[in-house]
Every structure is written in C-alpha cells, then in structure tokens.
Design a protein around this motif. Structure first.
Motif, PDB file in Angstrom:
ATOM      1  N   GLY A 250       2.880  -2.804   5.437  1.00 36.48           N
ATOM      2  CA  GLY A 250       1.547  -3.349   5.215  1.00 36.48           C
ATOM      3  C   GLY A 250       0.423  -2.334   5.167  1.00 36.48           C
ATOM      4  O   GLY A 250      -0.755  -2.711   5.228  1.00 36.48           O
ATOM      5  N   VAL A 251       0.751  -1.042   5.071  1.00 38.97           N
ATOM      6  CA  VAL A 251      -0.303  -0.044   4.892  1.00 38.97           C
ATOM      7  C   VAL A 251      -1.023  -0.316   3.569  1.00 38.97           C
ATOM      8  O   VAL A 251      -2.242  -0.166   3.462  1.00 38.97           O
ATOM      9  CB  VAL A 251       0.276   1.389   4.919  1.00 38.97           C
ATOM     10  CG1 VAL A 251      -0.830   2.421   4.730  1.00 38.97           C
ATOM     11  CG2 VAL A 251       1.012   1.646   6.229  1.00 38.97           C
ATOM     12  N   TYR A 252      -0.242  -0.721   2.553  1.00 41.83           N
ATOM     13  CA  TYR A 252      -0.781  -1.163   1.272  1.00 41.83           C
ATOM     14  C   TYR A 252      -0.133  -2.497   0.910  1.00 41.83           C
ATOM     15  O   TYR A 252       1.049  -2.720   1.218  1.00 41.83           O
ATOM     16  CB  TYR A 252      -0.526  -0.116   0.186  1.00 41.83           C
ATOM     17  CG  TYR A 252      -1.210   1.194   0.493  1.00 41.83           C
ATOM     18  CD1 TYR A 252      -2.583   1.340   0.320  1.00 41.83           C
ATOM     19  CD2 TYR A 252      -0.489   2.259   1.018  1.00 41.83           C
ATOM     20  CE1 TYR A 252      -3.225   2.525   0.644  1.00 41.83           C
ATOM     21  CE2 TYR A 252      -1.127   3.460   1.344  1.00 41.83           C
ATOM     22  CZ  TYR A 252      -2.495   3.573   1.163  1.00 41.83           C
ATOM     23  OH  TYR A 252      -3.130   4.739   1.493  1.00 41.83           O
ATOM     24  N   PRO A 253      -0.886  -3.387   0.262  1.00 49.05           N
ATOM     25  CA  PRO A 253      -0.363  -4.732   0.008  1.00 49.05           C
ATOM     26  C   PRO A 253       0.749  -4.786  -1.036  1.00 49.05           C
ATOM     27  O   PRO A 253       1.574  -5.697  -1.016  1.00 49.05           O
ATOM     28  CB  PRO A 253      -1.597  -5.512  -0.469  1.00 49.05           C
ATOM     29  CG  PRO A 253      -2.504  -4.456  -1.038  1.00 49.05           C
ATOM     30  CD  PRO A 253      -2.285  -3.246  -0.185  1.00 49.05           C
ATOM     31  N   SER A 254       0.768  -3.809  -1.942  1.00 49.26           N
ATOM     32  CA  SER A 254       1.773  -3.788  -3.001  1.00 49.26           C
ATOM     33  C   SER A 254       1.862  -2.370  -3.557  1.00 49.26           C
ATOM     34  O   SER A 254       0.963  -1.548  -3.343  1.00 49.26           O
ATOM     35  CB  SER A 254       1.412  -4.771  -4.119  1.00 49.26           C
ATOM     36  OG  SER A 254       0.133  -4.459  -4.653  1.00 49.26           O
ATOM     37  N   LEU A 255       2.939  -2.085  -4.255  1.00 47.15           N
ATOM     38  CA  LEU A 255       3.158  -0.726  -4.735  1.00 47.15           C
ATOM     39  C   LEU A 255       2.087  -0.301  -5.747  1.00 47.15           C
ATOM     40  O   LEU A 255       1.698   0.874  -5.785  1.00 47.15           O
ATOM     41  CB  LEU A 255       4.553  -0.596  -5.349  1.00 47.15           C
ATOM     42  CG  LEU A 255       5.001   0.822  -5.715  1.00 47.15           C
ATOM     43  CD1 LEU A 255       4.942   1.747  -4.504  1.00 47.15           C
ATOM     44  CD2 LEU A 255       6.416   0.798  -6.292  1.00 47.15           C
ATOM     45  N   ASP A 256       1.595  -1.233  -6.544  1.00 53.08           N
ATOM     46  CA  ASP A 256       0.581  -0.859  -7.529  1.00 53.08           C
ATOM     47  C   ASP A 256      -0.737  -0.451  -6.873  1.00 53.08           C
ATOM     48  O   ASP A 256      -1.582   0.181  -7.510  1.00 53.08           O
ATOM     49  CB  ASP A 256       0.355  -1.994  -8.536  1.00 53.08           C
ATOM     50  CG  ASP A 256      -0.190  -3.252  -7.880  1.00 53.08           C
ATOM     51  OD1 ASP A 256       0.376  -3.693  -6.865  1.00 53.08           O
ATOM     52  OD2 ASP A 256      -1.186  -3.795  -8.384  1.00 53.08           O
ATOM     53  N   GLU A 289      13.249   3.511  -8.895  1.00 51.72           N
ATOM     54  CA  GLU A 289      13.174   2.405  -9.848  1.00 51.72           C
ATOM     55  C   GLU A 289      11.819   1.698  -9.768  1.00 51.72           C
ATOM     56  O   GLU A 289      11.182   1.415 -10.795  1.00 51.72           O
ATOM     57  CB  GLU A 289      14.298   1.406  -9.586  1.00 51.72           C
ATOM     58  CG  GLU A 289      14.312   0.235 -10.553  1.00 51.72           C
ATOM     59  CD  GLU A 289      15.498  -0.696 -10.340  1.00 51.72           C
ATOM     60  OE1 GLU A 289      15.784  -1.480 -11.256  1.00 51.72           O
ATOM     61  OE2 GLU A 289      16.133  -0.622  -9.262  1.00 51.72           O
ATOM     62  N   ARG A 290      11.357   1.447  -8.544  1.00 54.89           N
ATOM     63  CA  ARG A 290      10.080   0.744  -8.374  1.00 54.89           C
ATOM     64  C   ARG A 290       8.917   1.596  -8.852  1.00 54.89           C
ATOM     65  O   ARG A 290       7.986   1.088  -9.502  1.00 54.89           O
ATOM     66  CB  ARG A 290       9.903   0.368  -6.903  1.00 54.89           C
ATOM     67  CG  ARG A 290      10.892  -0.695  -6.410  1.00 54.89           C
ATOM     68  CD  ARG A 290      10.927  -0.734  -4.901  1.00 54.89           C
ATOM     69  NE  ARG A 290      11.914  -1.692  -4.399  1.00 54.89           N
ATOM     70  CZ  ARG A 290      12.388  -1.678  -3.156  1.00 54.89           C
ATOM     71  NH1 ARG A 290      11.968  -0.760  -2.285  1.00 54.89           N
ATOM     72  NH2 ARG A 290      13.290  -2.568  -2.775  1.00 54.89           N
ATOM     73  N   LEU A 291       8.936   2.881  -8.553  1.00 59.19           N
ATOM     74  CA  LEU A 291       7.864   3.770  -8.995  1.00 59.19           C
ATOM     75  C   LEU A 291       7.852   3.882 -10.514  1.00 59.19           C
ATOM     76  O   LEU A 291       6.778   3.876 -11.139  1.00 59.19           O
ATOM     77  CB  LEU A 291       8.029   5.151  -8.363  1.00 59.19           C
ATOM     78  CG  LEU A 291       7.723   5.247  -6.872  1.00 59.19           C
ATOM     79  CD1 LEU A 291       8.233   6.562  -6.298  1.00 59.19           C
ATOM     80  CD2 LEU A 291       6.228   5.100  -6.612  1.00 59.19           C
ATOM     81  N   ARG A 296       5.043   3.564 -14.653  1.00 61.29           N
ATOM     82  CA  ARG A 296       5.558   3.984 -15.949  1.00 61.29           C
ATOM     83  C   ARG A 296       5.858   5.489 -15.972  1.00 61.29           C
ATOM     84  O   ARG A 296       5.538   6.185 -16.934  1.00 61.29           O
ATOM     85  CB  ARG A 296       4.590   3.594 -17.067  1.00 61.29           C
ATOM     86  CG  ARG A 296       4.409   2.090 -17.183  1.00 61.29           C
ATOM     87  CD  ARG A 296       3.525   1.695 -18.341  1.00 61.29           C
ATOM     88  NE  ARG A 296       3.401   0.252 -18.443  1.00 61.29           N
ATOM     89  CZ  ARG A 296       2.677  -0.370 -19.372  1.00 61.29           C
ATOM     90  NH1 ARG A 296       2.018   0.340 -20.275  1.00 61.29           N
ATOM     91  NH2 ARG A 296       2.615  -1.691 -19.395  1.00 61.29           N
ATOM     92  N   TRP A 297       6.443   5.952 -14.883  1.00 62.71           N
ATOM     93  CA  TRP A 297       6.839   7.352 -14.798  1.00 62.71           C
ATOM     94  C   TRP A 297       8.171   7.564 -15.510  1.00 62.71           C
ATOM     95  O   TRP A 297       9.088   6.758 -15.380  1.00 62.71           O
ATOM     96  CB  TRP A 297       6.989   7.777 -13.341  1.00 62.71           C
ATOM     97  CG  TRP A 297       5.689   7.950 -12.619  1.00 62.71           C
ATOM     98  CD1 TRP A 297       4.432   7.865 -13.143  1.00 62.71           C
ATOM     99  CD2 TRP A 297       5.524   8.230 -11.215  1.00 62.71           C
ATOM    100  NE1 TRP A 297       3.494   8.071 -12.172  1.00 62.71           N
ATOM    101  CE2 TRP A 297       4.124   8.304 -10.984  1.00 62.71           C
ATOM    102  CE3 TRP A 297       6.406   8.421 -10.170  1.00 62.71           C
ATOM    103  CZ2 TRP A 297       3.604   8.570  -9.716  1.00 62.71           C
ATOM    104  CZ3 TRP A 297       5.893   8.683  -8.912  1.00 62.71           C
ATOM    105  CH2 TRP A 297       4.502   8.760  -8.688  1.00 62.71           C
TER     106      TRP A 297
END
Length: 331
Positions: A250-256, A289-291, A296-297
């Motif tokens: 929960g440091v950030y709400p989502s990866l984006d 995969e998520r990054l 779009r890396w």
C-alpha cells in the motif's frame, strides 16, 4: 514478452528468510511439531493485515529455522526459486539476529552452512549468491552493533555488504552510524532501507547521516523531493526498487502510480527486485511482466536495469566479469 521474461536477471534486494516458500516453512513446522497455522491462509500462502503485522508473521515463520542445517536447506530452496526466474546473480540479506542471536561464534557456524549450500546451489542452479549482513532496525542500535561485529568478522568474498532492514518508523538512521562505520572499516559496502514508509527526508538522512552509503533499499519516496533526486543521481546512489512489494503493502495504490519510471527519467539509478517474494505473491518474472505492460518497457530497458544492478552489486570484479558475460544477449 517472452524475450523480456527469459532475460538473465540480477537481483539486489532479497531477504533470505523472506524468500522462504510457504510450503518450506510449513514442512519445517510439521517436522518440529510447531503450530504456525495462524500465519497461513486457506490456500497455503502467508496471511497478514499490514506492514507491522507482516513483520510479526515474518518473525513467526523464521522461528522454525532453528539451526545451521535449516538455513542451509532454506538457501537451497531460495536458489531453486531464483533459478526459475532466470536469476544469474543475487544478493540476499542475512541477519545474525536470526542466525545465532548475534553471537559471532554461532553466526560463523550458520554462515558456513549457508555458504556451503550456496556453492552447491551455484553448480546445480547456475545462480551466484552473495550475502549482505543486516541489522534489524526495530531491535535497536545495541543489537545492530552485535550484527555489525558478526559482519566485520566474516567480511570477505561471500559476505560483501552490510545493511539495515526492519521497521522504518523506529528510531533514526543516524542512531546506527556506529554499526555502519564498523562494517565499512571491515571493507563491507553499505545499503540501508529508507524511503518506503517515511518520506524523502528518510532517504536524505540515510545518505547524510551514514557515511559511504552506496545503495538505498526501496528509496522510492525520494521522488517527492526533486533536489534529493538530483543528489542521488549526482552521487550515483542506486535504489533497490521493489515495485510489487510497494504496491502490495500500500505504499502506492497501483503499479501505474509507482514512481520507478519517473525516478529513472530523473537520472536516478534504479534496479528491480522482489523483496520478500512469497509474502508479496510475486516473482522476478512477474515483476518484469507487470512493469513491461504498465510502462510499455521493452527488453532494452530491462537489459539496462540489469546492467545497472550488476554495476551496483557488492561482489568482486572477477565475479562481475563472469556475470556480465551471462547478461550479454545471445548472438
């Protein structure tokens, strides 16, 4: 995507006990007739409510690791999991507090068993492993001094660094300066957890109050202070970023919403790691995969991240050269 996921990888931020597969811990608990049912969900994964509870579950899980042989078995399990992700080099945080209670003699016995398993694991799995001794912040400065003594007594080609983990909200970075100085005088290179829960000031304190800091564990809250980002970039201090961990806790709400791309764009050196992978339901392949999907890396960026990680690794030059060859793309 397959090209990205199959890349040979370097991981710098991996907690030794935190990498213990739940099935491994459950098996040890059964062997030792210890009831740890409360720390597991029905699906067999680790169960906790928040970061502080996570720390207590973490310590409960490690409670069944009773002796050097258990830690050797854990080392083998850790390397097997790393190999599945394509990791070719990894640095893992090992705490004397969990390996002999900070006693130097006991620590050496634990370390001998771990290192033997690591050397065997390198032959079996193709993963090169090195250790970073860590003190536990919420155990306090006195315990940290004992950990630093253990680190200094065993500094060398396998124990290559010293760092600090634990509850970031306890005490200040500067409270542990004596321990970090002791480790540095023994030739160990330095990293510390900062800027995960507290803001950018915590990262700045780590850089200014602890001499010789080369890496920061997490460090992501630095993005909130452009001046601090410039300091990190100018001093070439590398961040051991664990995106999945940050989102899961929960440091950030989502990866984006995670700042890894912004930090990189500002010239801050960043790397990608898993932290405590089974606790956060992740693997290094999943992180990639998520990054890749979120930002779009392409494969070129991940190759650059791995080169950055290898440059920041605490191992000797000969080991780096051997790993560098493994990172080179196939002809």
């Amino acid at each position: 995507m397959a090209r990205i996921l199959d890349l040979p990888k370097v991981e710098l931020h991996l907690h030794f006990e935190g990498a213990a597969p739940p099935a491994f811990i459950r098996g040890l608990a059964q062997e030792k007739k210890t009831d740890l049912s409360k720390i597991f969900r029905a699906d067999g994964s680790y169960a906790y409510r928040d970061f502080v509870h996570f720390l207590s579950v973490y310590e409960a899980a490690t409670s069944v690791l009773k002796g050097p042989e258990d830690f050797a078995r854990l080392c083998t399990a850790l390397m097997e999991e790393s190999a599945k992700d394509g990791v070719v080099y990894s640095e893992t945080f090992v705490s004397p507090d969990f390996c002999g209670g900070g006693d130097v003699g006991a620590w050496k016995e634990y370390l001998h068993a771990i290192r033997e398993a690591a050397e065997a694991g390198e032959k079996t799995y193709g993963v090169t492993l090195r250790g970073i001794v860590t003190c536990i912040r919420h155990f306090g400065p006195d315990k940290a001094k004992a950990a630093a003594r253990c680190a200094a007594e065993t500094a060398g080609d396998w124990i290559t660094g010293f760092g600090m983990g634990g509850d970031e909200n306890m005490g200040e970075q500067g409270d542990f300066a004596y321990s970090f100085d002791m480790a540095a005088e023994a030739g160990l290179r330095l990293t510390t957890h900062a800027g995960e829960w507290r803001g950018p000031r915590e990262v700045e304190n780590a850089v200014t109050d602890l001499r010789g800091m080369e890496r920061i564990g997490h460090g992501v809250r630095a993005i909130e202070d452009p001046r601090l980002c410039d300091i990190l970039a100018e001093r070439e201090i590398t961040l051991e970023v664990c995106p999945g961990s940050n989102v899961f806790l929960g440091v950030y709400p989502s990866l984006d919403k995670h700042p890894i791309q912004q930090l990189r764009a500002r010239g801050v050196k960043v790397t990608v790691s898993t932290d405590d992978p089974p606790f956060f339901h992740t693997t290094l392949r999943k992180e990639y995969e998520r990054l890749a999907k979120t930002f779009r890396w392409g494969a070129d960026i991940f190759q650059d991240l791995n080169r950055t990680a290898l440059d920041a690794a605490f191992c000797d030059a000969a080991t780096k050269e051997a790993i560098k060859k493994k990172l080179e793309p196939a002809p």
